[in-house]
Motif scaffolding. Structure first.
Motif, PDB file in Angstrom:
ATOM      1  N   SER A 428      20.898 -17.663 -21.852  1.00  0.00           N
ATOM      2  CA  SER A 428      19.688 -18.088 -22.570  1.00  0.00           C
ATOM      3  C   SER A 428      18.460 -17.590 -21.821  1.00  0.00           C
ATOM      4  N   CYS A 429      17.320 -17.544 -22.524  1.00  0.00           N
ATOM      5  CA  CYS A 429      16.037 -17.228 -21.911  1.00  0.00           C
ATOM      6  C   CYS A 429      15.155 -18.478 -22.046  1.00  0.00           C
ATOM      7  N   ILE A 430      14.777 -19.024 -20.933  1.00  0.00           N
ATOM      8  CA  ILE A 430      14.094 -20.316 -20.918  1.00  0.00           C
ATOM      9  C   ILE A 430      12.892 -20.225 -19.967  1.00  0.00           C
ATOM     10  N   PRO A 448       7.096 -22.622  -8.768  1.00  0.00           N
ATOM     11  CA  PRO A 448       6.414 -22.083  -9.951  1.00  0.00           C
ATOM     12  C   PRO A 448       7.291 -22.148 -11.194  1.00  0.00           C
ATOM     13  N   ASN A 449       6.674 -21.968 -12.334  1.00  0.00           N
ATOM     14  CA  ASN A 449       7.379 -21.899 -13.610  1.00  0.00           C
ATOM     15  C   ASN A 449       7.296 -20.480 -14.142  1.00  0.00           C
ATOM     16  N   ALA A 450       8.354 -20.060 -14.821  1.00  0.00           N
ATOM     17  CA  ALA A 450       8.382 -18.703 -15.378  1.00  0.00           C
ATOM     18  C   ALA A 450       9.465 -18.637 -16.430  1.00  0.00           C
ATOM     19  N   THR A 451       9.386 -17.520 -17.221  1.00  0.00           N
ATOM     20  CA  THR A 451      10.429 -17.285 -18.218  1.00  0.00           C
ATOM     21  C   THR A 451      11.543 -16.501 -17.570  1.00  0.00           C
ATOM     22  N   VAL A 452      12.735 -17.058 -17.658  1.00  0.00           N
ATOM     23  CA  VAL A 452      13.915 -16.416 -17.041  1.00  0.00           C
ATOM     24  C   VAL A 452      15.003 -16.292 -18.094  1.00  0.00           C
ATOM     25  N   CYS A 453      15.762 -15.241 -17.934  1.00  0.00           N
ATOM     26  CA  CYS A 453      16.912 -15.000 -18.817  1.00  0.00           C
ATOM     27  C   CYS A 453      18.179 -14.885 -17.961  1.00  0.00           C
ATOM     28  N   GLY A 454      19.221 -15.499 -18.450  1.00  0.00           N
ATOM     29  CA  GLY A 454      20.493 -15.431 -17.720  1.00  0.00           C
ATOM     30  C   GLY A 454      21.429 -16.511 -18.142  1.00  0.00           C
ATOM     31  N   TYR A 455      22.354 -16.806 -17.224  1.00  0.00           N
ATOM     32  CA  TYR A 455      23.395 -17.782 -17.513  1.00  0.00           C
ATOM     33  C   TYR A 455      23.010 -19.094 -16.825  1.00  0.00           C
ATOM     34  N   PHE A 456      22.898 -20.133 -17.712  1.00  0.00           N
ATOM     35  CA  PHE A 456      22.431 -21.434 -17.264  1.00  0.00           C
ATOM     36  C   PHE A 456      23.568 -22.449 -17.289  1.00  0.00           C
ATOM     37  N   LEU A 457      23.406 -23.419 -16.397  1.00  0.00           N
ATOM     38  CA  LEU A 457      24.251 -24.611 -16.394  1.00  0.00           C
ATOM     39  C   LEU A 457      23.438 -25.735 -17.019  1.00  0.00           C
ATOM     40  N   TYR A 470      17.412 -13.241 -14.334  1.00  0.00           N
ATOM     41  CA  TYR A 470      16.259 -12.498 -13.854  1.00  0.00           C
ATOM     42  C   TYR A 470      14.994 -13.073 -14.512  1.00  0.00           C
ATOM     43  N   MET A 471      13.882 -12.766 -13.895  1.00  0.00           N
ATOM     44  CA  MET A 471      12.579 -13.200 -14.403  1.00  0.00           C
ATOM     45  C   MET A 471      11.986 -12.101 -15.285  1.00  0.00           C
ATOM     46  N   LEU A 472      11.283 -12.526 -16.336  1.00  0.00           N
ATOM     47  CA  LEU A 472      10.590 -11.557 -17.195  1.00  0.00           C
ATOM     48  C   LEU A 472       9.168 -11.408 -16.708  1.00  0.00           C
ATOM     49  N   GLY A 473       8.656 -10.166 -16.807  1.00  0.00           N
ATOM     50  CA  GLY A 473       7.293  -9.921 -16.412  1.00  0.00           C
ATOM     51  C   GLY A 473       6.313 -10.439 -17.452  1.00  0.00           C
TER      52      GLY A 473
END
Length: 812
Positions: A428-430, A448-457, A470-473
């Motif tokens: 997911s991207c959250i 910090p807070n950021a938009t990240v995409c990957g495999y979440f628990l 990974y983090m999105l720019g």
């Protein structure tokens, strides 16, 4: 001196007329034809103390000079024979010329003193009478001859005076071999059967004793260490002992067989029909070696007693190889009187390491366990140290030899388990809080807070946790930092609150776990940016009891775990946390001792059972808080990987670039945790609370192994040789009247030679073939009284006719 012509005249009709005898007795040199005497003629030996006069046959004197013949009728022998009554002469071809010196005969056993009487007297017949005592032709009446007056002078005689026995020994330096031979010859001529075969019986007994000594020695040393042989100190090995006795036994075994074959040689020719003369040599060769025995075996077709002796002689060639195969020296492991030992632990009670800071007691971590665990947190762990053929053991072990074993024993240890849980992850991207980037070094409230995409628990929960992504720019491109690895304990560090149920997903049955953690792992940043799913494991570390089978062989330690016991009991949650407002901290404590249900073993087993106390458990958990949680991230595909650990405290966070990161693929996380658990187990078994388990020590020793089957040939030959000797003794005893005990005597062979005219006909130059060839055709038979008798193909055993004109019986 000219010889009188031979006259064919017959004996006179007047036997009463006396006849003078000359000094020579030609009967001493006269040969007998037709038969060969069976025994040599030996002069009579006169006892000590009496003078002995040898007859003229014992001394051949010079012939007296010619004198005028007496008026009486005389008959002279040899060269001065009468033409009236001549005495027949031997054939011309065997007449021996008279000797010009007196012939002296000596008898070595008596060492006589010899004196010639009358040699200085003038023996001429025409010399006038003299008053000298030594004169033979004085005026007195002669007493020589057969009553004829004025005959030839008295021949000189040899006076033998034996030496006094008390003044001179007979042959003081006699040859010992000659004495032995004389003794044995006297035994062979004895009427006692045992004495006649005494040498052969003693020889067979010597062979039997040697074999018995070998068997007795090997029986005592069988399946025992070769060091039990008592003569190694003097340089005599067991092999040498067996070799020496086997050689003596073989030589002593063949002597009675050879002598018995020699005796059967005479029996062969004295019984039954005539046998080929070649058989004599065949029997003789059979008594001397295996080749002759082989030929004799073929010749007799195995139907005679001699065939058994030939078989013994042939098979005796294999005595040495069979004796050498009887004993071998294999290496075996022998139990030593000393014990081996290996450590185990029932309860782990580490030393309490306390420091004080501003008067406040600070409990430090277990230094030994920390030193064992840290290398596995940030690297490949401690590597085994090479030792012998294996590696050095990292806990106390004592092996006095190169091979030690221990009975199965139980010990307190650290156990690990891992299972893959890919179903817990969702891509997911959250937009969420970021706690894993390498530049963080602040408290949780400042993440910090950021938009990240990957495999979440728990991606759908209020607090999703990124395990790989990974983090999105700001432009929405995947240029931000990537998370490669994350370890997430299921119990919160600090307050010890469980994050998932009771703090476990797949290992709920395990009580008192040191750590229960989720570990996600990828290979590199490219896989993360490509949205490849990481490998997610749930792993647990907990104290347990292992049943171990250990062995140590030639520098290599091996260990096999046959059973494992974990604490699977039910009970309240053991952790408690209390907030202290004065110090603005939480006081965390572990409320129970760790007790594991497992078999009780050992005489000094603790009354508290398997496990450890709560303080030791607490300090052990703190050590693993250094590693879990931890992160590995990378800024881009070409940047260095940053390992961030010790994140349980915001002020103690550490980052480093690892040469080898054991938590990333393709490394095996499960195997890495097993090695970590083994390292901790070694610390537990090496603690001051451990105890020693006694085992057995084995040493490699050379043993004596006896293969009794190889003794079959020596013992068989011993039995057969006895049977053969006994049969020969019985056979020769039954025929003693016909053949004496001659065996292999060369003297007996010489005494029973063929007459001269037989020998000439066998070896004459104009005959066909060699004497050996003729011997294969000639048949002979040994007569007890007349010697060899020949018959068959070459000539007949014709007895020579007696000479003509022999004197009547009673005449000399």
């Amino acid at each position: 001196m000219s010889r009188s012509p031979r006259s064919p005249s017959l004996w006179p009709a007047f036997p009463g007329i006396p006849i003078y005898l000359e000094a020579n007795d030609e009967r001493a040199t006269m040969k007998t034809y037709g038969t060969t005497p069976t025994t040599p003629t030996t002069p009579e030996i006169v006892p000590h103390g009496r003078s002995t006069y040898l007859s003229p046959a014992d001394a051949i004197l010079p012939q007296p000079s010619s004198v005028e013949p007496s008026s009486a009728t005389t008959i002279q022998t040899s060269s001065d024979r009468s033409a009236i009554w001549p005495i027949p002469e031997p054939p011309p071809e065997v007449v021996q010329p008279p000797s010009r010196r007196p012939l002296l005969r000596f008898f070595p056993t008596d060492r006589p003193r010899i004196r010639l009487d009358g040699l200085a007297v003038d023996t001429k017949f025409d010399k006038p009478a003299s008053s000298d005592k030594g004169s033979f032709n004085s005026g007195r009446k002669s007493t020589l001859g057969l009553g004829i007056r004025d005959g030839p002078p008295k021949p000189p005689s040899i006076r033998i005076q034996p030496p006094p026995f008390e003044n001179e020994k007979a042959d003081p330096e006699a040859n010992i071999a000659q004495r032995i031979e004389e003794k044995l010859w006297s035994y062979s001529s004895s009427g006692n059967v045992i004495e006649r075969w005494l040498l052969e019986i003693v020889s067979w007994v010597i062979s039997a004793v040697c074999m018995g000594a070998i068997i007795a020695t090997l029986y005592v040393l069988q399946d025992r260490p070769s060091t039990k042989w008592p003569f190694d100190g003097v340089g005599l090995t067991l092999n040498a002992f067996v070799s020496i006795l086997s050689r003596v036994a073989g030589a002593a075994l063949l002597l009675p067989v050879a002598e018995a074959l020699g005796q059967l040689k005479w029996i062969w020719f004295i019984r039954g029909d005539s046998k080929k003369m070649w058989d004599f040599e065949m029997f003789d060769n059979a008594s001397r070696g295996p080749w002759g025995a082989f030929l004799l075996l073929i010749h007799t077709k195995g139907k005679t007693i001699a065939a058994l002796g030939a078989l013994v002689t042939i098979f005796a060639l294999a005595l040495d190889p069979f004796f050498q195969q009887v004993v071998s020296f294999p290496e075996r492991w022998t139990l030593q009187p000393t014990n081996s030992s290996i450590s185990r632990s029932v309860r782990y009670e580490s030393l309490l390491n306390v420091d004080y800071q501003n008067g406040v007691e600070i409990i430090n971590n277990d230094g030994d366990m920390l030193a064992a665990a840290d290398p596995f947190f940030v690297g490949n762990g401690t590597q085994p140290v090479p030792f012998g053929n294996g590696s050095r053991v990292d806990f106390p072990l004592s092996c006095p030899s190169s091979n030690c074993t221990w009975p199965a024993y139980d010990t307190l240890a650290m156990c690990s388990k891992c299972v893959e849980v890919p179903q817990l992850l969702n891509f997911s991207c959250i937009y969420t809080q970021v706690d894993w980037i390498s530049t963080l070094n602040t408290t949780v409230s400042s993440y910090p807070n950021a938009t990240v995409c990957g495999y979440f628990l728990n991606s759908t929960s209020a607090n999703p946790v990124l395990m790989s992504g990974y983090m999105l720019g700001e432009d929405g491109k995947t240029t931000g930092e990537a998370l490669l690895m994350r370890s997430l304990p299921l119990v919160e560090v600090g307050l010890r609150k469980p994050l998932w149920g009771d703090g476990s997903i797949n290992f709920k049955e395990i009580r008192n776990a040191v750590v229960d953690v989720l570990i996600s792992s990828t290979r590199n940043a490219s896989d993360v940016y490509a949205n490849k799913a990481p490998v997610l494991h749930e792993c647990v570390l907990a104290f347990c009891v292992k049943t171990v089978q250990s062995s140590y062989f030639v520098g290599t330690y091996k260990e096999e775990v046959t059973a494992t016991y974990l604490n699977d009991s039910q009970g309240p949650y053991p952790w408690t946390s209390t907030y202290m407002p004065d110090e603005d901290i939480y006081w965390t404590d572990y409320l129970e001792n760790v007790t594991i249900t497992a078999p009780s073993t050992g005489p000094n087993f603790s009354q508290w059972g398997w496990g450890l106390n709560n303080d030791t458990m607490f300090r052990t958990v703190n050590i693993f808080d250094r590693m879990f949680p931890a992160f590995t991230s990378v800024a881009n595909t070409t940047a260095a990987q940053i390992f961030r650990w010790r994140t349980g405290s915001a002020t103690l966070v550490r980052t480093k670039i690892l040469d080898m990161n054991p938590w990333l693929l393709p490394n095996n996380v499960t195997r890495h945790l097993e090695r970590l658990a083994d390292s901790v187990t070694n610390v537990v078994r090496s603690s001051s609370s451990s105890e020693m388990v006694l085992g057995k020590a084995w040493d490699n020793e050379v043993y004596v192994n006896v293969r009794w089957a190889w003794m079959s040939l020596p013992l068989g030959l011993l039995v057969f040789s006895f049977v053969f000797l006994l049969a020969t003794v019985i056979k020769s005893a039954t025929e003693k009247d016909q053949v004496s005990i001659r065996k292999n005597s060369a003297i007996a062979t010489l005494l029973y030679g063929f007459p001269d005219h037989y020998q000439k006909r066998l070896a004459k130059s104009n005959s066909k073939g060699t004497p050996r060839t003729k011997a294969k055709e000639l048949k002979v038979r040994l007569s007890p009284t007349r010697g060899w008798r020949a018959s068959g193909l070459i000539f007949s055993p014709l007895t020579p006719k007696p000479p003509r004109n022999v004197p009547p019986p009673g005449w000399i």
